[in-house]
Design a protein around this motif. Structure first.
Motif, PDB file in Angstrom:
ATOM      1  N   ARG A  61       0.840  -1.209   0.000  1.00 36.51           N
ATOM      2  CA  ARG A  61       0.000   0.000   0.000  1.00 36.51           C
ATOM      3  C   ARG A  61       0.870   1.251   0.000  1.00 36.51           C
ATOM      4  NH1 ARG A  61      -4.671  -0.114   4.431  1.00 36.51           N
ATOM      5  NH2 ARG A  61      -5.063   1.886   3.441  1.00 36.51           N
ATOM      6  N   ALA A  62       1.919   1.238   0.814  1.00 33.76           N
ATOM      7  CA  ALA A  62       2.821   2.389   0.855  1.00 33.76           C
ATOM      8  C   ALA A  62       3.511   2.578  -0.492  1.00 33.76           C
ATOM      9  CB  ALA A  62       3.856   2.202   1.959  1.00 33.76           C
ATOM     10  N   GLY A  63       3.910   1.475  -1.111  1.00 40.78           N
ATOM     11  CA  GLY A  63       4.563   1.573  -2.414  1.00 40.78           C
ATOM     12  C   GLY A  63       3.637   2.108  -3.484  1.00 40.78           C
ATOM     13  N   ILE A  64       2.396   1.631  -3.491  1.00 35.95           N
ATOM     14  CA  ILE A  64       1.420   2.093  -4.485  1.00 35.95           C
ATOM     15  C   ILE A  64       1.110   3.568  -4.293  1.00 35.95           C
ATOM     16  CG2 ILE A  64      -0.978   1.862  -5.252  1.00 35.95           C
ATOM     17  CD1 ILE A  64      -0.709  -1.151  -4.603  1.00 35.95           C
ATOM     18  N   GLU A  65       0.916   3.963  -3.033  1.00 33.45           N
ATOM     19  CA  GLU A  65       0.609   5.368  -2.760  1.00 33.45           C
ATOM     20  C   GLU A  65       1.802   6.273  -3.039  1.00 33.45           C
ATOM     21  OE1 GLU A  65      -0.706   5.336   1.262  1.00 33.45           O
ATOM     22  OE2 GLU A  65      -2.601   4.306   0.805  1.00 33.45           O
ATOM     23  N   GLY A  66       3.011   5.684  -3.063  1.00 37.79           N
ATOM     24  CA  GLY A  66       4.204   6.475  -3.341  1.00 37.79           C
ATOM     25  C   GLY A  66       4.464   6.708  -4.817  1.00 37.79           C
ATOM     26  N   VAL A  67       3.718   6.038  -5.686  1.00 41.96           N
ATOM     27  CA  VAL A  67       3.885   6.270  -7.122  1.00 41.96           C
ATOM     28  C   VAL A  67       3.365   7.670  -7.452  1.00 41.96           C
ATOM     29  CG1 VAL A  67       3.197   5.520  -9.428  1.00 41.96           C
ATOM     30  CG2 VAL A  67       3.685   3.819  -7.659  1.00 41.96           C
ATOM     31  N   PRO A  68       4.149   8.497  -8.116  1.00 43.36           N
ATOM     32  CA  PRO A  68       3.727   9.876  -8.413  1.00 43.36           C
ATOM     33  C   PRO A  68       2.401   9.932  -9.165  1.00 43.36           C
ATOM     34  CG  PRO A  68       6.050   9.577  -8.913  1.00 43.36           C
ATOM     35  CD  PRO A  68       5.512   8.213  -8.617  1.00 43.36           C
ATOM     36  N   GLY A  70       1.606  11.822 -11.430  1.00 39.19           N
ATOM     37  CA  GLY A  70       1.838  12.003 -12.860  1.00 39.19           C
ATOM     38  C   GLY A  70       1.860  10.698 -13.629  1.00 39.19           C
ATOM     39  N   GLN A  71       2.256   9.600 -12.962  1.00 33.56           N
ATOM     40  CA  GLN A  71       2.259   8.301 -13.626  1.00 33.56           C
ATOM     41  C   GLN A  71       0.838   7.839 -13.931  1.00 33.56           C
ATOM     42  OE1 GLN A  71       5.121   6.655 -14.598  1.00 33.56           O
ATOM     43  NE2 GLN A  71       6.105   8.567 -13.960  1.00 33.56           N
ATOM     44  N   TRP A  72      -0.070   8.067 -12.983  1.00 37.98           N
ATOM     45  CA  TRP A  72      -1.469   7.747 -13.216  1.00 37.98           C
ATOM     46  C   TRP A  72      -2.035   8.607 -14.345  1.00 37.98           C
ATOM     47  CZ3 TRP A  72      -3.871   3.843 -10.521  1.00 37.98           C
ATOM     48  CH2 TRP A  72      -3.231   3.387  -9.364  1.00 37.98           C
ATOM     49  N   GLU A  73      -1.691   9.894 -14.307  1.00 39.02           N
ATOM     50  CA  GLU A  73      -2.204  10.807 -15.327  1.00 39.02           C
ATOM     51  C   GLU A  73      -1.668  10.453 -16.712  1.00 39.02           C
ATOM     52  OE1 GLU A  73      -0.932  14.531 -13.784  1.00 39.02           O
ATOM     53  OE2 GLU A  73      -2.643  14.718 -12.390  1.00 39.02           O
ATOM     54  N   ALA A  74      -0.394  10.038 -16.773  1.00 38.83           N
ATOM     55  CA  ALA A  74       0.190   9.652 -18.052  1.00 38.83           C
ATOM     56  C   ALA A  74      -0.494   8.418 -18.613  1.00 38.83           C
ATOM     57  CB  ALA A  74       1.680   9.391 -17.891  1.00 38.83           C
ATOM     58  N   VAL A 100       2.560  -0.048 -15.403  1.00 40.75           N
ATOM     59  CA  VAL A 100       2.986   1.266 -14.917  1.00 40.75           C
ATOM     60  C   VAL A 100       3.104   1.312 -13.392  1.00 40.75           C
ATOM     61  CG1 VAL A 100       2.452   3.739 -14.876  1.00 40.75           C
ATOM     62  CG2 VAL A 100       1.892   2.376 -16.913  1.00 40.75           C
ATOM     63  N   ILE A 101       2.024   0.987 -12.699  1.00 41.19           N
ATOM     64  CA  ILE A 101       1.974   1.216 -11.259  1.00 41.19           C
ATOM     65  C   ILE A 101       2.730   0.153 -10.460  1.00 41.19           C
ATOM     66  CG2 ILE A 101       0.476   1.581  -9.276  1.00 41.19           C
ATOM     67  CD1 ILE A 101       0.373   3.752 -11.493  1.00 41.19           C
ATOM     68  N   LEU A 102       2.372  -1.118 -10.641  1.00 39.38           N
ATOM     69  CA  LEU A 102       2.974  -2.169  -9.822  1.00 39.38           C
ATOM     70  C   LEU A 102       4.487  -2.293  -9.995  1.00 39.38           C
ATOM     71  CD1 LEU A 102       0.290  -5.010  -9.815  1.00 39.38           C
ATOM     72  CD2 LEU A 102       0.872  -3.390  -8.002  1.00 39.38           C
ATOM     73  N   PRO A 103       5.025  -2.216 -11.226  1.00 39.01           N
ATOM     74  CA  PRO A 103       6.489  -2.302 -11.337  1.00 39.01           C
ATOM     75  C   PRO A 103       7.210  -1.231 -10.525  1.00 39.01           C
ATOM     76  CG  PRO A 103       5.479  -2.648 -13.482  1.00 39.01           C
ATOM     77  CD  PRO A 103       4.376  -2.201 -12.561  1.00 39.01           C
ATOM     78  N   GLN A 104       6.681  -0.009 -10.544  1.00 33.41           N
ATOM     79  CA  GLN A 104       7.317   1.063  -9.775  1.00 33.41           C
ATOM     80  C   GLN A 104       7.121   0.865  -8.274  1.00 33.41           C
ATOM     81  OE1 GLN A 104       6.955   5.181 -11.369  1.00 33.41           O
ATOM     82  NE2 GLN A 104       5.604   4.264 -12.913  1.00 33.41           N
ATOM     83  N   ALA A 105       5.910   0.449  -7.892  1.00 31.78           N
ATOM     84  CA  ALA A 105       5.618   0.275  -6.469  1.00 31.78           C
ATOM     85  C   ALA A 105       6.468  -0.836  -5.865  1.00 31.78           C
ATOM     86  CB  ALA A 105       4.131  -0.028  -6.278  1.00 31.78           C
ATOM     87  N   ILE A 106       6.550  -1.969  -6.556  1.00 31.84           N
ATOM     88  CA  ILE A 106       7.297  -3.105  -6.028  1.00 31.84           C
ATOM     89  C   ILE A 106       8.784  -2.790  -5.955  1.00 31.84           C
ATOM     90  CG2 ILE A 106       7.977  -5.493  -6.503  1.00 31.84           C
ATOM     91  CD1 ILE A 106       5.149  -5.932  -7.599  1.00 31.84           C
ATOM     92  N   ARG A 107       9.275  -2.043  -6.932  1.00 34.22           N
ATOM     93  CA  ARG A 107      10.687  -1.660  -6.894  1.00 34.22           C
ATOM     94  C   ARG A 107      10.990  -0.806  -5.667  1.00 34.22           C
ATOM     95  NH1 ARG A 107      14.088   1.530 -11.667  1.00 34.22           N
ATOM     96  NH2 ARG A 107      16.079   1.585 -10.530  1.00 34.22           N
ATOM     97  N   ARG A 108      10.049   0.036  -5.284  1.00 37.17           N
ATOM     98  CA  ARG A 108      10.254   0.908  -4.128  1.00 37.17           C
ATOM     99  C   ARG A 108      10.273   0.115  -2.810  1.00 37.17           C
ATOM    100  NH1 ARG A 108       8.737   6.458  -4.730  1.00 37.17           N
ATOM    101  NH2 ARG A 108       8.324   7.004  -6.908  1.00 37.17           N
ATOM    102  N   VAL A 109       9.466  -0.939  -2.750  1.00 32.08           N
ATOM    103  CA  VAL A 109       9.269  -1.608  -1.460  1.00 32.08           C
ATOM    104  C   VAL A 109      10.001  -2.945  -1.354  1.00 32.08           C
ATOM    105  CG1 VAL A 109       7.013  -0.504  -1.217  1.00 32.08           C
ATOM    106  CG2 VAL A 109       7.165  -2.792  -2.222  1.00 32.08           C
TER     107      VAL A 109
END
Length: 216
Positions: A108-115, A117-121, A136-145
């Motif tokens: 949840r923290a990783g998903i909420e941390g995705v900018p 702008g990524q959703w808007e793009a 878009v979302i999960l690859p960035q979120a999982i990389r963060r966490v």
């Protein structure tokens, strides 16, 4: 008290058996916790209280109940309902479900941390919702966490001895059985303690390397 190297030698075959079981629990339990935790996190983002409320109640109950109680429930109570698993399977499911409630919060923290702008793009590109999540979302979120998820793997390792309570002979279970049969406690328990320290240390080094790699 004298140190008996012959006791260590006699114990080592049992140690390797216990180590194999411990690693099985750790790997399979981690897969369960990561997979189910991600499902929990995604369900908590569903815009319906009919989904989020029961998911929240279930995960809070699991997280705030001792793992040992959950092990006993799955191993001793479920068979009364004609639901029976092996001790090892029960342990993997219990430890995986228990830690899934913690990995859920990490996701949840990783998903909420995705900018935003990524959703808007993704919206601007008219990507389907499934594609938005998977590409878009999960690859960035999982990389963060990923490093935080790795910390829970170490925590799971330290909790594997609890499975001894339901007859799973992991490392500590093998040491206890050997000690009771041979009346030698110091050597096998020392070997187990050192093994946990070494495995945890190696896992910590791997996590640090992963953090450095993801930082670049």
């Amino acid at each position: 008290m004298t140190w008996d190297w012959s006791a260590v030698s006699d114990f080592m075959p049992h140690f390797w058996d216990g180590l194999l079981v411990t690693l099985q629990i750790l790997v399979l339990g981690s897969l369960v916790s990561f997979g189910v935790g991600l499902v929990w996190a995604l369900l908590m983002r569903v815009p319906s209280r009919w989904v989020t409320w029961p998911v929240g109640v279930i995960t809070e109950f699991i997280r705030n109940t001792p793992l040992l109680v959950q092990l006993f429930f799955l191993f001793y109570v479920l068979p009364e309902w004609n639901i029976t698993f092996s001790a090892l399977t029960t342990g993997v499911v219990a430890i995986g479900l228990h830690y899934s409630t913690y990995t859920m919060q990490v996701y949840r923290a990783g998903i909420e941390g995705v900018p935003v702008g990524q959703w808007e793009a993704a919206t601007a590109l008219n990507l389907p919702m499934r594609r938005t999540w998977t590409a878009v979302i999960l690859p960035q979120a999982i990389r963060r966490v990923a490093p935080a998820l790795g910390n829970y793997v170490i925590s799971m390792l330290k909790d594997t001895p609890l499975l001894m309570a339901i007859t799973v002979l992991e490392m500590l279970g093998e040491a206890r059985l050997f000690s009771q049969q041979n009346f030698q406690f110091t050597e096998p328990l020392t070997v187990i303690g050192v093994a946990f320290i070494v495995i945890s240390y190696l896992a910590s080094l791997a996590l640090r390397a992963l953090e450095r790699r993801l930082a670049h």
